[in-house]
Design an enzyme around this catalytic site. Structure first.
Site, mmCIF file in Angstrom:
data_model
loop_
_atom_site.group_PDB
_atom_site.id
_atom_site.type_symbol
_atom_site.label_atom_id
_atom_site.label_comp_id
_atom_site.label_asym_id
_atom_site.label_seq_id
_atom_site.Cartn_x
_atom_site.Cartn_y
_atom_site.Cartn_z
ATOM 1 N N GLU A 123 0.799 -1.218 0.000
ATOM 2 C CA GLU A 123 0.000 0.000 0.000
ATOM 3 C C GLU A 123 0.836 1.275 0.000
ATOM 4 O OE1 GLU A 123 -2.998 -0.306 3.065
ATOM 5 O OE2 GLU A 123 -4.020 -1.907 1.991
ATOM 6 N N GLU A 180 -5.191 -9.345 0.986
ATOM 7 C CA GLU A 180 -6.028 -9.287 2.196
ATOM 8 C C GLU A 180 -7.476 -9.336 1.724
ATOM 9 O OE1 GLU A 180 -5.284 -5.651 4.408
ATOM 10 O OE2 GLU A 180 -3.190 -6.163 4.784
#
Ligand SMILES: *[C@@H]1O[C@H](CO)[C@@H](O)[C@H](O)[C@H]1NC(C)=O
Ligand SMILES: *[C@@H]1O[C@H](CO)[C@@H](O)[C@H](O)[C@H]1NC(C)=O
Ligand SMILES: *[C@@H]1O[C@H](CO)[C@@H](O)[C@H](O)[C@H]1NC(C)=O
Ligand SMILES: *[C@@H]1O[C@H](CO)[C@@H](O)[C@H](O)[C@H]1NC(C)=O
Ligand SMILES: *[C@@H]1O[C@H](CO)[C@@H](O)[C@H](O)[C@H]1NC(C)=O
Ligand SMILES: *[C@@H]1O[C@H](CO)[C@@H](O)[C@H](O)[C@H]1NC(C)=O
Ligand SMILES: *[C@@H]1O[C@H](CO)[C@@H](O)[C@H](O)[C@H]1NC(C)=O
Ligand SMILES: *[C@@H]1O[C@H](CO)[C@@H](O)[C@H](O)[C@H]1NC(C)=O
Ligand SMILES: *[C@@H]1O[C@H](CO)[C@@H](O)[C@H](O)[C@H]1NC(C)=O
Ligand SMILES: *[C@@H]1O[C@H](CO)[C@@H](O)[C@H](O)[C@H]1NC(C)=O
Length: 556
Positions: A166, A270
């Site tokens: 990220e 995720e």
């Protein structure tokens, strides 16, 4: 007689045990899919890391942890958790931060023996990751990444190493060239030690206008020659779009379409939305079916351990305060049922029928700012050589210096700017693709450079090197003279060079793992998910927001 029989049985069992011990099957990528010897491989995983300390603040809007607990160094914890991971039916765990100086033998062999692979993120909290606000791909990060690989290369169950999590958000797509450079250099290093581990990146969800070009950029070939050398192998998407009892059409049809033509392997790094409890985990049925299998190779449910977020509580188990007992929750049982139901995900296409291709890179536009000119490979020798010419250097007042380096660089660059000089030499710009000749150096060397510049501008007056006690005149450095400038220039023969990195010298002679065949080698954190921009609530272990340079200075 009875005794003899028992003995025989024991011996036979021992022998059969030995015979039955098989090494974990190697996972390889072929084109856009993963394979083992028995066909397509799907990541049926769970995130496995206790959350580190989260210190909220203006500089930590994603609530990223600033400390971490290395789960793979806790042999008791791994043995305690193994039966539960097996009950859950996972074949992979994702671990966000590890400490390369600790011993991981016990956990890694425990998991390997149980057929469980690991996906290991190479970044660490704070200064151990590529800072999305002030990015650089520099020797200190490269060394940290290589040290982790050096530590884990001896194990046979590392599926992939992630170079970032990220780090690139919608308004920081200029960070992408730094991540791609990291992937390039880590890939070259893995090749040099004959490691088959994949190179991955885990992306934040969000608007497709930046998310899709970022994915394509990380797997493209800037040289337009179908070369894999700067491409990731494994794209992870942290995706929380299936909430409650959703459906493929409502939750996943969009991402399926977005990546329909993607060229490397992809998975959900995720998943597990908590906004519509209870979590039913019905997305598993979709993810491991022909609805998704053309693009995706499974995913990682978030999270085994509890993880607090602004959105609420993730986690499937609780650990007793003495660390000995695991209590599972309903999320655990439901995921166990769903994973248990994944018996035969599609086994097509067959390996080899999907050749690898590395297309040209996406162009820049208002939602995607990354240049295809990547930062060079961080060059320790060149950085050390330049540093040796400085007459004024940063002398950390404490070994815990990371929190002051950024502000000192800002101070020094501010002074240089006022004096008509600049910090261009230490900066890098992922939009223009222009990288200063010290952009790949350790932040302490960058700081020394700025201090030395200021010292030179001030005629080498000792007080100009003070920086409130953080700077120190180095009588051996010869900067300011014509010969010193020549030396600096000669330190960097080819500033934009890429090359195969080698381990930092301290480790080069350390015994390397059995998995490492090369001899020349020498050889993020707690967890809390960011849910995608627009719905960003908090970050598990993404990059540190507290960078080494806070970036108030800009390149001129
Ligand atoms: C790794 O562990 C060592 C030994 O406990 C410790 O000194 C060091 O600070 C740790 N490193 C990180 C990055 O946490
Ligand atoms: C990017 O957006 C975030 C909010 O989502 C903001 O905090 C940050 O300052 C922005 N960064 C840049 C470089 O504009
Ligand atoms: C920028 O290009 C990407 C494709 O690389 C596209 O998806 C996106 O919509 C474009 N953005 C704008 C604002 O045109
Ligand atoms: C763990 O304990 C907390 C606090 O008691 C509780 O709210 C949570 O539901 C428990 N989680 C599980 C998975 O049992
Ligand atoms: C398991 O899969 C079967 C067949 O697809 C389906 O009928 C059943 O509902 C599934 N079980 C669960 C717990 O989802
Ligand atoms: C790229 O190279 C691979 C093998 O190296 C080949 O199979 C594939 O067809 C090539 N793709 C293109 C677009 O040339
Ligand atoms: C982070 O800073 C600490 C000192 O505070 C230093 O020991 C460590 O090497 C730094 N890590 C990186 C990757 O720069
Ligand atoms: C390092 O310094 C920072 C800021 O001065 C402080 O908050 C932190 O606790 C220190 N860490 C250690 C391990 O001393
Ligand atoms: C990089 O350069 C572009 C174009 O000059 C500029 O707009 C941008 O602000 C620069 N980025 C940084 C981080 O300095
Ligand atoms: C070093 O710099 C920091 C940050 O600017 C400052 O707080 C500190 O007083 C300086 N001097 C010493 C000896 O740490």
């Amino acid at each position: 007689m009875a005794k003899f029989t028992t003995f025989c049985w024991a011996l036979l069992l021992a022998v059969s045990c030995l015979i039955n011990v098989e090494a974990i099957d190697k996972v390889t990528r072929s084109g856009r899919y993963l394979y083992t010897s028995s066909g397509r491989f799907y990541i049926k995983g769970v995130a496995y890391q206790e959350q580190g300390a989260v210190i909220p603040g203006a500089d930590n809007s994603f609530l990223e942890p600033s400390t971490f607990i290395d789960p793979l160094s806790d042999s008791d914890g791994c043995s305690r958790d193994l039966p539960f991971l097996q009950k859950l039916g996972v074949n992979t765990i994702r671990v966000y931060s590890v400490n390369s100086s600790l011993n991981h033998d016990s956990c890694m062999s425990t998991f390997s023996g149980a057929g469980i692979y690991t996906i290991i993120d190479l970044a660490l909290p704070l200064n151990g990751s590529i800072d999305r606000d002030s990015p650089s791909w520099s020797t200190n990060l490269l060394d940290q990444y290589l040290e982790t690989i050096h530590t884990f290369n001896k194990y046979d169950n590392v599926l992939a190493y992630n170079v970032g999590n990220e780090a690139i958000i919608s308004n920081t797509t200029d960070v992408a060239p730094f991540l791609k450079a990291a992937a390039r250099d880590i890939k070259a290093y893995l090749n040099s030690i004959s490691s088959s581990a994949l190179v991955g990146y885990a992306a934040i969800d969000g608007d497709s206008t930046f998310r899709v070009p970022v994915a394509n950029f990380l797997s493209c070939d800037p040289s337009n020659s179908n070369s894999s050398s700067t491409s990731i192998d494994l794209y992870g998407l942290n995706n929380y779009e299936w909430c409650g009892d959703s459906s493929f059409e409502a939750a996943y049809a969009g991402v399926e379409g977005d990546y329909a033509g993607y060229n490397v392997a992809a998975y959900f790094s995720e998943f597990g939305c908590i906004t519509s409890p209870p979590r039913l985990w019905t997305e598993v049925g979709s993810l491991f079916s022909s609805q998704m299998s053309d693009v995706w190779s499974g995913g990682i449910a978030f999270s085994y351990f509890p993880a607090e977020s602004a959105q609420g509580q993730f986690g499937m188990v609780n650990i007793s305060s003495d660390g000995k007992t695991v209590t599972t929750g309903d999320d655990f049982s439901r995921l166990e049922a769903q994973y248990g139901n994944v018996t035969s995900p599609p086994n097509t296409p067959s390996q080899g029928s999907s050749p690898a291709s590395y297309p040209s890179c996406p162009g820049q536009n208002s939602s995607f700012a990354a240049s295809t000119t990547l930062p060079p490979t961080p060059n320790e020798a060149a950085c050390d050589c330049i540093e040796s010419t400085f007459g004024c250097v940063f002398k950390p007042p404490t070994s815990n210096y990371s929190s002051i380096v950024g502000s000192l660089i800002d101070t020094a660059c501010g002074l240089l700017g006022q004096a008509g000089s600049s910090c261009d030499d230490i900066g890098g710009n992922g939009t223009t693709g222009v990288y200063g000749r010290l952009s790949g150096c350790d932040p302490t060397i960058k700081l020394s450079f700025t201090m030395n510049e200021w010292y030179q501008i001030n005629g080498m007056q000792p007080e100009s090197c003070s920086f409130a006690g953080n700077g120190s005149v180095d009588p051996l450095g010869a900067s300011g003279t014509a010969s010193a400038f020549a030396a600096e220039t000669s330190c960097v023969a080819s500033p934009s060079a890429t090359f195969t990195p080698t381990l930092p010298s301290g480790l080069a002679t350390a015994s390397s793992g059995s998995g490492s065949s090369g001899s020349s080698d020498s050889g993020s954190n707690g967890a809390v998910p960011v849910l995608g921009e627009g719905q960003v609530l908090l970050g598990m272990m993404s990059v540190a927001l507290i960078g080494v340079a806070s970036g108030i200075w800009t390149l001129t």
